[in-house]
Design a protein around this motif. Sequence first.
Motif, PDB file in Angstrom:
ATOM      1  N   UNK A 139       0.832  -1.195   0.000  1.00 53.14           N
ATOM      2  CA  UNK A 139       0.000   0.000   0.000  1.00 53.14           C
ATOM      3  C   UNK A 139       0.871   1.251   0.000  1.00 53.14           C
ATOM      4  N   UNK A 140       1.953   1.231   0.787  1.00 50.36           N
ATOM      5  CA  UNK A 140       2.884   2.359   0.774  1.00 50.36           C
ATOM      6  C   UNK A 140       3.535   2.503  -0.594  1.00 50.36           C
ATOM      7  N   UNK A 141       3.847   1.374  -1.225  1.00 49.84           N
ATOM      8  CA  UNK A 141       4.441   1.428  -2.566  1.00 49.84           C
ATOM      9  C   UNK A 141       3.491   2.108  -3.548  1.00 49.84           C
ATOM     10  N   UNK A 142       2.212   1.746  -3.487  1.00 50.01           N
ATOM     11  CA  UNK A 142       1.229   2.362  -4.375  1.00 50.01           C
ATOM     12  C   UNK A 142       1.139   3.870  -4.124  1.00 50.01           C
ATOM     13  N   UNK A 143       1.178   4.252  -2.863  1.00 48.37           N
ATOM     14  CA  UNK A 143       1.111   5.677  -2.543  1.00 48.37           C
ATOM     15  C   UNK A 143       2.327   6.422  -3.079  1.00 48.37           C
ATOM     16  N   UNK A 144       3.501   5.812  -2.967  1.00 49.23           N
ATOM     17  CA  UNK A 144       4.723   6.435  -3.482  1.00 49.23           C
ATOM     18  C   UNK A 144       4.631   6.571  -5.003  1.00 49.23           C
ATOM     19  N   UNK A 145       4.213   5.500  -5.681  1.00 49.47           N
ATOM     20  CA  UNK A 145       4.082   5.557  -7.139  1.00 49.47           C
ATOM     21  C   UNK A 145       3.090   6.642  -7.552  1.00 49.47           C
ATOM     22  N   UNK A 146       1.951   6.717  -6.878  1.00 47.75           N
ATOM     23  CA  UNK A 146       0.943   7.715  -7.242  1.00 47.75           C
ATOM     24  C   UNK A 146       1.469   9.130  -7.020  1.00 47.75           C
TER      25      UNK A 146
END
Length: 301
Positions: A7-14
């Motif tokens: 979930x943190x990875x998705x937030x960073x990518x976004x």
Amino acid sequence: MQNNGSLDDLAIFHTVVREGGFRAASRRLGLAPSKISTTVARMEATLGVPLLRRTTRSVSTTDAGRTLADRIGPLLAGLDAARVEAAEGAERVTGRLKLNVPGAVMPDMLPPLFAAFHARHPEVEVEIVVENGIVDIVAAGCDAGIRYEDILAQDMVSVPVGPRVQQIALAAAPDYLRAQGMPATPRDLTEHQAIRYRLPDGPLLPWQLVEDGRTITVEPIPRLILGVNAIDTGLGFARAGIDIVATFRNWLEEDFAAGTLISVLPESWPSRSGPRLYYPSRHTPRPLRAFIEVCRDHDKS
């Protein structure tokens, strides 16, 4: 992706997509650019597709990256709103508010609204994107937009954000009128020089006036053409004696009072409905709800 940090990875990518690059995302998140780059590379390896195109000067999404960003954006926004509400209670509002607005509301409508908004909610960061065309605010990553009623999408909720009615006025400098004369009827304008505005990659904005109870379109001589994104700059040219300008009456009151500009054909000025704040009905983050409340209170005053 099967790790606990997905979930943190998705937030960073976004954030990389929203901010337009690794360094901007680094500043936004307070993380090292190398960590952000490593996170995106790990996501790409796990998914088996590239998400970003990287050059020495820019970062852009691939088709897969754009699809992913579009899908996760509303989900992440909802999670952020839920975390803020759970942690901070009902009174304190923090976070970010991003609006897409036309240049017509920038000089005089938004400053008092945001003065009131920041007085109530000083911890909210506000970003204003100025565009004049029709915009999909969801795809553009904005919480809400401001537009005039005739181009609002039917599936949007909207509230007034300025005067309910605005008048389009004509004005010119005394020097221009001494040299060229005062037009007596709307049709006389076809012999006069005008400051005109052009839509992005489109036509000139029409000049519409009222004559004998009917709305007519006139075509003055377009000696100076400005992009509509610079709509508030036309007054400076008009004050310098360059041609007749058509703009919002509320922008002209100080010039009329000072005599720097003279009203032209005031009996023929048309009126239109004022601008509205619009947003999707399915998700309203707390900073936007707080701004809507300010707009409604301002409308009552």
